[in-house]
Design a protein around this motif. Structure first.
Motif, short mmCIF file in Angstrom:
data_model
loop_
_atom_site.label_atom_id
_atom_site.label_comp_id
_atom_site.label_asym_id
_atom_site.label_seq_id
_atom_site.Cartn_x
_atom_site.Cartn_y
_atom_site.Cartn_z
N GLN A 96 0.97 -1.01 0.16
CA GLN A 96 0.09 0.03 0.00
C GLN A 96 0.95 1.19 -0.03
O GLN A 96 2.19 1.23 0.39
N PRO A 97 0.48 2.42 -0.49
CA PRO A 97 1.19 3.72 -0.43
C PRO A 97 1.62 4.06 0.94
O PRO A 97 2.63 4.68 1.04
N ALA A 98 0.87 3.60 1.93
CA ALA A 98 1.21 3.95 3.28
C ALA A 98 2.75 3.40 3.51
O ALA A 98 3.12 3.78 4.54
N PHE A 99 2.96 2.40 3.03
CA PHE A 99 4.44 1.81 3.51
C PHE A 99 5.56 2.64 2.89
O PHE A 99 6.69 2.42 3.07
N THR A 100 5.48 3.34 1.71
CA THR A 100 6.34 4.22 1.04
C THR A 100 6.67 5.05 2.12
O THR A 100 6.12 5.99 2.83
N ARG A 118 20.03 1.05 8.01
CA ARG A 118 18.83 1.85 8.19
C ARG A 118 18.56 2.08 6.72
O ARG A 118 19.31 2.80 5.79
N ALA A 119 17.18 1.77 6.47
CA ALA A 119 16.97 2.31 4.85
C ALA A 119 15.30 2.90 4.86
O ALA A 119 14.82 2.47 5.98
N ARG A 120 14.79 3.19 3.81
CA ARG A 120 13.41 3.57 3.79
C ARG A 120 12.96 3.02 2.46
O ARG A 120 13.71 2.66 1.51
N ILE A 121 11.75 2.56 2.52
CA ILE A 121 10.87 2.10 1.46
C ILE A 121 10.74 3.15 0.60
O ILE A 121 9.81 4.13 0.85
N ASP A 122 11.28 3.15 -0.69
CA ASP A 122 11.17 4.09 -1.88
C ASP A 122 10.07 3.64 -2.71
O ASP A 122 9.47 4.84 -3.35
N GLY A 123 9.73 2.62 -2.86
CA GLY A 123 8.32 2.34 -3.55
C GLY A 123 8.35 0.98 -3.97
O GLY A 123 9.34 0.02 -3.68
N LEU A 133 14.65 -0.28 -1.62
CA LEU A 133 15.05 0.28 -0.55
C LEU A 133 16.19 1.16 -0.84
O LEU A 133 16.81 1.05 -1.63
N VAL A 134 16.21 2.31 -0.12
CA VAL A 134 17.35 3.24 -0.30
C VAL A 134 17.85 3.37 1.05
O VAL A 134 17.12 3.82 2.30
N ALA A 135 19.26 3.01 1.23
CA ALA A 135 19.88 3.23 2.38
C ALA A 135 19.83 5.06 2.78
O ALA A 135 20.38 5.71 2.30
N SER A 136 19.77 5.11 4.46
CA SER A 136 19.90 6.33 4.76
C SER A 136 20.96 6.22 5.83
O SER A 136 21.75 7.38 6.17
N GLU A 137 21.13 5.06 6.45
CA GLU A 137 22.39 4.98 7.36
C GLU A 137 23.27 3.60 6.76
O GLU A 137 22.62 2.41 7.09
N GLY A 138 24.50 3.79 6.46
CA GLY A 138 25.11 2.47 6.01
C GLY A 138 25.16 2.28 4.84
O GLY A 138 24.25 2.95 3.88
N GLN A 139 25.55 1.08 4.29
CA GLN A 139 25.74 0.74 2.90
C GLN A 139 25.38 -0.77 2.81
O GLN A 139 25.61 -1.44 3.59
N PHE A 140 24.64 -0.86 1.60
CA PHE A 140 24.40 -2.00 1.23
C PHE A 140 25.43 -3.08 0.89
O PHE A 140 26.23 -2.51 -0.05
#
Length: 144
Positions: A96-100, A118-123, A133-140
């Protein structure tokens, strides 16, 4: 247990106990839950606090209660050090868009690993229930 923080840096909690207890307002309450089955992954708890308010059965409607939820998925592939594709976090029908923009922690599946990204769901990614997922802290890394 529900815990939230006020503007004055004080912490407040609502404890929902298994049985009713009798306490006076503005008195100190001390409680423990030390009996624990070693096979069960539950925590032991001890607390002490000043009783500020007594709640009746309708308290859930008047308070915003947060319940921490946990979902597990797998990194399908690492696009680059700041971007990865995750599968099995949601079903195709459940995205759902709520998870973005929701924050997630990505941890290596190895038992001895403590590295967390630490990452955020980009879509969404594709139509099979995958998310970007886009990393905000650390690297994949490929090992995630």
């Amino acid at each position: 247990m529900t815990l939230w923080r006020s503007l004055s840096n004080m912490y407040f909690a609502v404890f929902e106990l298994e049985k009713r207890v009798c306490v006076l307002l503005n008195s100190i309450a001390v409680g423990t839950k030390l009996d624990r089955d070693p096979k069960n992954n539950a925590c032991r708890i001890a607390f002490s606090s000043v009783v500020m308010h007594s709640l009746d059965e309708s308290w859930r409607r008047s308070l915003k209660v947060h319940t921490r939820k946990r979902r597990e998925g797998e990194i399908d592939r690492v696009v680059n050090s700041k971007e990865a594709i995750c599968k099995n976090l949601f079903s195709r029908e459940n995205i759902q868009p709520a998870f973005t923009a929701m924050e997630v922690d990505v941890q290596n599946a190895a038992q001895d690993s403590t590295s967390v990204v630490r990452a955020r769901i980009d879509g969404t990614f594709g139509k099979s229930g995958k998310v970007r997922l886009v990393a905000s802290e650390g690297q994949f890394r490929e090992s995630h």
